[in-house]
Write an enzyme that holds these catalytic residues in place. Structure first.
Site, PDB file in Angstrom:
ATOM      1  N   CYS A   1      43.854  41.742  39.193  1.00  0.00           N
ATOM      2  CA  CYS A   1      42.722  40.687  38.741  1.00  0.00           C
ATOM      3  C   CYS A   1      42.173  39.900  40.053  1.00  0.00           C
ATOM      4  CB  CYS A   1      43.323  39.933  37.412  1.00  0.00           C
ATOM      5  SG  CYS A   1      44.687  39.090  37.657  1.00  0.00           S
TER       6      CYS A   1
ATOM      7  N   HIS B   1      47.138  35.065  37.441  1.00  0.00           N
ATOM      8  CA  HIS B   1      46.207  35.453  37.099  1.00  0.00           C
ATOM      9  C   HIS B   1      44.748  34.650  37.228  1.00  0.00           C
ATOM     10  CE1 HIS B   1      43.157  37.641  34.217  1.00  0.00           C
ATOM     11  NE2 HIS B   1      43.005  36.459  33.595  1.00  0.00           N
TER      12      HIS B   1
END
Length: 243
Positions: free
Chosen positions: A111, A41
């Site tokens: 993301c 992430h």
């Protein structure tokens, strides 16, 4: 590259420092990171805030270096942004439609894709390739993954995953009661190697029972041929005795 808090994505004489904060989503990264891959992430830190993207929340900001469900790994200094808060807000607004709350996709629009798009708007450069390499490789087999897995992000606003029920793979900080989610996509009774259960086995070269049946049929034919040869031999002997 820095593993500490660095410049905090703040203002310097040369402009506003832009940092890419990278997190681990799985313990497997301890092995994958060394070969330039991993389940990551990421968020872009600038002017004291970190910007990222998740399903259900779209583009959101959060406290830098804090992502529930993920383990912080490193901060990568990407460069200095010459604009101010107004230009930053404009760049983020321009991306909100493309990265809307219902447009998340684990493989094609996650993301890391957002981080790359924002960094390109600010600095005209891309993020390091290893951050999203696994997703890029996964595009060739995305059709094999469940839709639920693709559309839910493991990290999102308000301290949880973007989809609210888990992203379908193991992440740091996930409740044990949700661990079963990670195996639903690959559920099934299966047959252990060396077991005798053949009820659910899918044969490659015909069923085992079928092979046994063929073996018995061949034995029967051999026995019949032997009996026929014996009968002919006895008949010949009987004819010789009569002569």
């Amino acid at each position: 590259m820095s593993g500490g808090r660095g410049y905090e994505g703040g203002r310097t004489r040369m402009g506003t420092v832009v940092l890419l904060n990278v997190y681990d989503l799985s313990p497997a990264n301890e092995y994958l990171y060394s070969i330039g891959m991993g389940l990551h992430h990421s968020g872009v830190e600038i002017l004291g805030k970190e910007y990222s993207f998740a399903s259900g929340g779209g583009v959101f900001d959060s406290t830098p270096k804090e992502a529930p469900g993920a383990k912080f790994r490193e901060s990568i200094e990407l460069g200095s942004f010459e604009g101010g808060s107004a230009e930053l807000s404009s760049a983020i607004s321009d991306l909100r439609d493309e990265f809307g709350p219902d447009r998340y996709n684990l493989i094609k629009r996650n993301c890391n894709h957002f981080a790359n798009a924002l960094v390109w708007r600010l600095l005209k450069r891309t993020i390091p390739g290893h951050v999203n390499r696994l997703a890029n490789i996964g595009q060739c087999c995305s059709c094999l993954l469940p839709k639920k897995l693709l559309e839910e992000s493991p990290v999102g606003p308000n301290g949880g995953g973007g989809g609210g029920s888990g992203g379908g793979f193991q992440v740091y900080g996930r409740d044990k009661k949700n661990d079963s989610i990670s195996t639903q996509a690959f559920s099934g009774s299966g047959v252990a190697l060396g077991s005798q259960d053949t009820g659910s086995r899918v044969p490659l070269l015909g069923s085992w029972r079928g092979g046994k049946k063929k073996e018995e049929t061949l034995t029967d034919r051999r026995e019949k041929a032997r009996m026929a040869a014996l009968a002919r031999f006895e008949a010949q002997n009987a004819g010789s005795d009569r002569e």
